[in-house]
Design an enzyme around this catalytic site. Structure first.
Site, short mmCIF file in Angstrom:
data_model
loop_
_atom_site.label_atom_id
_atom_site.label_comp_id
_atom_site.label_asym_id
_atom_site.label_seq_id
_atom_site.Cartn_x
_atom_site.Cartn_y
_atom_site.Cartn_z
N HIS A 232 3.66 2.83 -1.86
CA HIS A 232 3.57 3.54 -3.16
C HIS A 232 2.90 4.93 -3.09
O HIS A 232 3.55 5.91 -2.74
CB HIS A 232 2.86 2.67 -4.19
CG HIS A 232 3.65 1.47 -4.62
ND1 HIS A 232 4.97 1.52 -4.99
CD2 HIS A 232 3.29 0.15 -4.74
CE1 HIS A 232 5.40 0.32 -5.33
NE2 HIS A 232 4.40 -0.53 -5.17
C1 BDR Z 1 1.41 2.26 -8.86
O1 BDR Z 1 0.68 1.31 -9.64
C2 BDR Z 1 -0.61 1.17 -9.14
O2 BDR Z 1 -1.04 -0.15 -9.23
C3 BDR Z 1 -0.54 1.68 -7.71
O3 BDR Z 1 -1.80 2.19 -7.31
C4 BDR Z 1 0.49 2.77 -7.78
O4 BDR Z 1 -0.08 4.00 -8.16
C5 BDR Z 1 2.67 1.60 -8.37
O5 BDR Z 1 3.47 1.25 -9.44
#
Ligand code: BDR
Ligand code: CA
Length: 308
Positions: A232
């Protein structure tokens, strides 16, 4: 190497992104925001993680709630109740200077030079833009992890149609994406495609990364059905380092701010003229829709691996 301000609701994948940015970019400051954890916890996490990786940069405190909606629950199921997997003692307090002022002052002081990298809800950036619209033409670029456009079924992770960061503050996201700021979007379409295993993480030889990622790995296996961790937020830094490994399209993007698809990101798909066009006057943003996952992953692992 870009001059970046990293805006984060620091949880586990944010911490990996921060570690990667510390190796490959010039971080001028870390601005924190609510999201995975309350903003006070984000400040404490940023202080703790910077100590762990030996990074000495200003840490600022930003918004504690969305622009218009009530505050939703945190992401403790993925990141642990402290946001960093509940494995570290955190002796730090939550005092810090003002994040929105820091963004405004830094951009004004270095026009055309600052890259804003946002890996949490976009509230701090929207506030900076609203409070000081003069900075809009002075920002070099904005790189965000957020949104989902349906490639390979990646349409949402917090609801069937919404990605977490955008869903947490859809009004802020819509303001930012429909502004004159040039934004590069790393949505789930690419961030979910780049996954590392527990073994990959152990081989980095960085005990703190191994420790904080255990709960996240368990969540992926039990709730999302795969062994590993989607990188991510780290993909924002991958984009800065290796944009050639991403396939992009240019399109205006808006965000749904009410109803059952709250937080959904939409791009303009039809070339036909519409009587009412919510994309009218919105600039085209850069949307990453495909990624060479193996290259991105290997470059990340290579950069973070500590050799004794
Ligand atoms: C995003 O959601 C958060 O929980 C993670 O850190 C990332 O930024 C992914 O959907
Ligand atoms: Ca994040």
């Amino acid at each position: 190497m870009r001059k970046i301000i990293l805006d984060t609701d620091i949880g586990v994948d944010d911490a990996f992104a921060l570690a990667y940015a510390a190796k490959t970019q010039n971080i001028l400051g870390i601005t924190t925001v609510f999201g995975n954890v309350p903003v006070a916890q984000a400040v404490k996490n940023a202080k703790l993680f910077c100590r762990e990786i030996g990074l000495d940069v200003p840490i600022l405190r930003g918004c504690s709630r969305p622009l218009a909606l009530p505050l939703h629950a945190n992401a403790t199921d993925v990141h642990g109740s402290d946001g960093l997997g509940d494995v570290l003692d955190n002796p730090f307090d939550d005092r810090a200077g003002n994040a929105v002022d820091f963004i405004i002052e830094t951009v004004r002081a270095q026009p055309g030079e600052i890259t804003l990298v946002a890996i949490g809800p976009l509230t701090n950036l929207a506030c900076a833009m609203n409070q000081a619209p003069d900075i809009i033409p002075l920002v070099k670029e904005v790189i965000i992890m957020g949104g989902a456009f349906g490639t390979h079924g990646h349409a949402g992770n917090v609801t069937p149609h919404s990605e977490f960061n955008i869903w947490k503050d859809p009004h802020a996201a819509d303001q930012l994406l429909s502004s004159a700021l040039p934004v590069v979007i790393l949505p789930l379409d690419v961030t979910h495609e780049v996954q590392i295993s527990g073994e990959d993480i152990r081989e980095l030889n960085q005990p703190v990364l191994t420790a904080i990622s255990q709960g996240y790995l368990r969540y992926s296996l039990e709730k999302e059905g795969f062994e590993g961790m989607a990188l991510h937020d780290t993909l924002t830094i991958s984009w800065l380092n290796h944009p050639q490994w991403f396939t992009t399209v240019q399109s205006p993007v808006r965000v749904v701010t009410e109803g059952i698809t709250l937080g959904q990101t939409l791009r303009k798909l039809t070339p036909l003229a519409s009587r009412y066009d919510p994309f009218a006057h919105c600039r085209a943003q850069t949307l990453c829709l495909a990624v060479q996952a193996t290259q991105v992953k290997q470059a990340f692992l290579h950069s973070l691996r500590l050799v004794n």
